[in-house]
Write an enzyme that holds these catalytic residues in place. Structure first.
Site, short mmCIF file in Angstrom:
data_model
loop_
_atom_site.label_atom_id
_atom_site.label_comp_id
_atom_site.label_asym_id
_atom_site.label_seq_id
_atom_site.Cartn_x
_atom_site.Cartn_y
_atom_site.Cartn_z
N SER A 271 -38.06 -19.11 18.33
CA SER A 271 -37.54 -17.52 18.51
C SER A 271 -36.03 -17.55 18.92
O SER A 271 -35.40 -16.64 18.29
CB SER A 271 -38.29 -16.91 19.41
N ASP B 96 -49.04 -17.90 20.58
CA ASP B 96 -48.85 -19.01 19.41
C ASP B 96 -49.63 -20.30 20.17
O ASP B 96 -49.65 -21.36 19.20
CB ASP B 96 -47.45 -19.36 19.37
N SER C 125 -45.63 -6.67 19.66
CA SER C 125 -44.90 -7.94 18.65
C SER C 125 -43.74 -7.75 18.91
O SER C 125 -42.78 -6.88 18.95
CB SER C 125 -45.28 -7.42 17.06
N ARG D 60 -49.14 -24.76 13.58
CA ARG D 60 -49.72 -24.83 14.87
C ARG D 60 -51.07 -25.22 14.56
O ARG D 60 -51.82 -26.01 15.86
CB ARG D 60 -49.65 -23.47 15.55
C1 S3P Z 1 -42.26 -14.46 17.47
C2 S3P Z 1 -43.11 -13.47 17.86
C3 S3P Z 1 -44.50 -13.58 17.82
C4 S3P Z 1 -44.77 -15.08 17.36
C5 S3P Z 1 -43.72 -15.88 16.45
C6 S3P Z 1 -42.38 -15.60 16.80
C7 S3P Z 1 -40.62 -13.97 17.55
O1 S3P Z 1 -44.85 -12.80 16.71
O2 S3P Z 1 -46.17 -15.26 17.06
O3 S3P Z 1 -44.27 -17.21 16.25
O4 S3P Z 1 -39.78 -14.87 17.37
O5 S3P Z 1 -40.26 -12.85 17.78
P1 S3P Z 1 -45.24 -11.23 16.79
O6 S3P Z 1 -44.19 -10.66 17.30
O7 S3P Z 1 -46.01 -11.11 15.55
O8 S3P Z 1 -46.49 -11.36 17.90
#
Ligand code: S3P
Length: 429
Positions: A14, A308, A158, A383
């Site tokens: 991220s 995740d 999200s 994953r």
């Molecule tokens: C992420 C947010 C999450 C996560 C993804 C990475 C990010 O998704 O599942 O692997 O880097 O902002 P969501 O925003 O859909 O929850």
């Protein structure tokens, strides 16, 4: 299985995406430089599409310092292929919302099944023109424009939605206010604050007011990925003997629900050498094998902090003693990840002899002492592959994975690291 030694997870996925995207928007002369950036397929997708928009980015290689020289973004000559990466697609839409040209986005078969309206609806409300080709998914085209300020309450917790709006506000130079039902990961907010931007958070309302002053080029040491570390921590907790030091792990509280739940299940993880890296808390994790794991209930409010990690937590729950049940509440979002993780975690656990079931939006898993045996369909979801590889490393396990290559999305060295920390893994596929 015994574990021992010291291991470092790869860079946080991220934060790596955000480092590239935000540095691509930097103004003025100079180069941004990143160490520890993840050289996984998803981050390579972000680098590739940014290069198509005119940004200069050096090669992403494990251990390399990555340099980004921002340029005024220019209209891409061809479609922007986001690969398997939802973060690339959704955050890029935010970046493009403030640009006066048209771009067409697409992705691989998995990404083309994932919902995009959660991002395109609020971006439209800000003034971006978005043309769908197939309803709520890629491919789609966006033409950015003059944006207006927006106050938006997102129905899903999200970080991708939140970050798309913050990036749109940054490129379009307009204010945004965002509310979310539960707090999702806050890496974008932390990076903005670290760079001196005017972002405030009060009573879970995020307000961002861009100023005429542009983001400066910046340097960052990207922390290790807590989500990748979770597989190593789980392997150590499940080991019969030993202890493992997992170094340089991001312990941002919006990401560490996995550790909270694991401790509730009876495992012990010590956080050593807590420090700050570019506005993110980082620690070394000392994990000892757990005598016995117990079942637990994971609440809806906890889910965004471990979204995740549900596959690996479900694997841990399958080893809970005394046939204890674990329930994950309100995990419907798992249906729209790289695969339908809700159904596939349950189906794959059943395939290796564990009682597991998706009931509505909840996931139920019952612990067993029987060694897991059977074939797992990873659906090319990194994953799932890593979670079931950890299960396959248990003594007496016979777990066959349908494929292993997908780990390159977020953790290219995963199998080498798993072997190195001392598991007796036997994987085929
Ligand atoms: C992420 C947010 C999450 C996560 C993804 C990475 C990010 O998704 O599942 O692997 O880097 O902002 P969501 O925003 O859909 O929850």
């Amino acid at each position: 299985m015994n574990v021992s030694g010291v291991v470092r997870p790869p860079g946080d996925k991220s934060i790596s995406h955000r480092a590239l995207l935000v540095s691509a928007l930097a103004g003025g002369r100079g180069t941004s430089e990143f160490t520890g950036l993840l050289a996984g397929e998803d981050v390579k997708s972000t680098a590739r599409v940014l290069r198509q928009l005119g940004v200069e980015i050096s090669t992403l290689r494990d251990g390399a310092t990555v340099a980004v020289r921002a340029k005024r973004l220019t209209s891409p000559a061809s479609r922007l292929h986001c690969g398997n990466s939802g973060t690339t697609a959704r955050l890029l839409l935010g970046v493009l919302a403030g640009q006066r040209f048209q771009a067409r986005l697409t992705g691989d078969a998995s990404l083309r099944r994932r919902p995009m309206r959660r991002v395109t609806e609020p971006l439209r409300a800000m003034g971006a023109e978005i043309r769908e080709e197939r309803g709520d998914s890629l491919p789609l085209s966006i033409r950015g424009g003059r944006l207006h300020p927006v106050s938006y309450t997102t129905p899903v917790a999200s970080a991708q939605v939140k970050s798309a709006l913050l990036l749109a506000a940054l490129t379009g130079n307009v204010a945004v206010t965002i509310r979310e039902p539960y707090r999702s990961r806050d890496h974008t907010e932390r990076l903005f604050v670290h760079l001196g931007l005017d972002l405030r958070e009060r009573q879970s309302v995020i307000s961002f007011q861009p100023s005429a002053q542009r983001v400066p080029p910046f340097h960052l040491a990207v922390p290790g990925d807590a989500s990748s570390a979770a597989f190593l921590v789980a392997a150590a907790a499940l080991a019969e003997r030993g202890e493992l030091l997992v170094e340089n792990v991001g312990v941002n509280p919006t990401r560490t629900g996995f550790l909270v739940v694991l401790e509730r299940m009876g495992a012990h993880v010590e956080r050593l050498n807590l420090r700050d890296q570019g506005g993110e808390p980082v620690a070394d994790l000392l994990v000892r094998s757990a005598a016995q794991l117990s079942g637990t209930a994971v609440s809806a409010a906890e889910i965004p902090t471990l979204v995740d990690e549900v596959p690996i937590l479900a694997v841990l729950a399958s080893r809970a003693g005394g046939g204890a049940e674990t329930v994950f509440r309100e995990v419907g979002e798992l249906r729209v990840k790289e695969s339908n993780r809700l159904e596939l975690v349950a189906a794959n656990l059943r395939a290796v002899g564990v009682e597991a079931e998706a009931r509505g939006n909840d996931l139920h898993v019952r612990g067993t002492e029987r060694p897991p045996r059977g074939r797992v369909d990873t659906a090319r979801d990194h994953r799932l592959a890593m979670a079931f590889a950890v299960l396959g490393a248990l003594p007496g396990a016979e777990v066959e994975l349908s494929e292993r290559k997908s780990v390159a999305i977020s953790y290219p060295a995963f199998f080498a690291d798993l072997r190195r920390i001392g598991s007796n893994a036997r994987h085929r596929g």
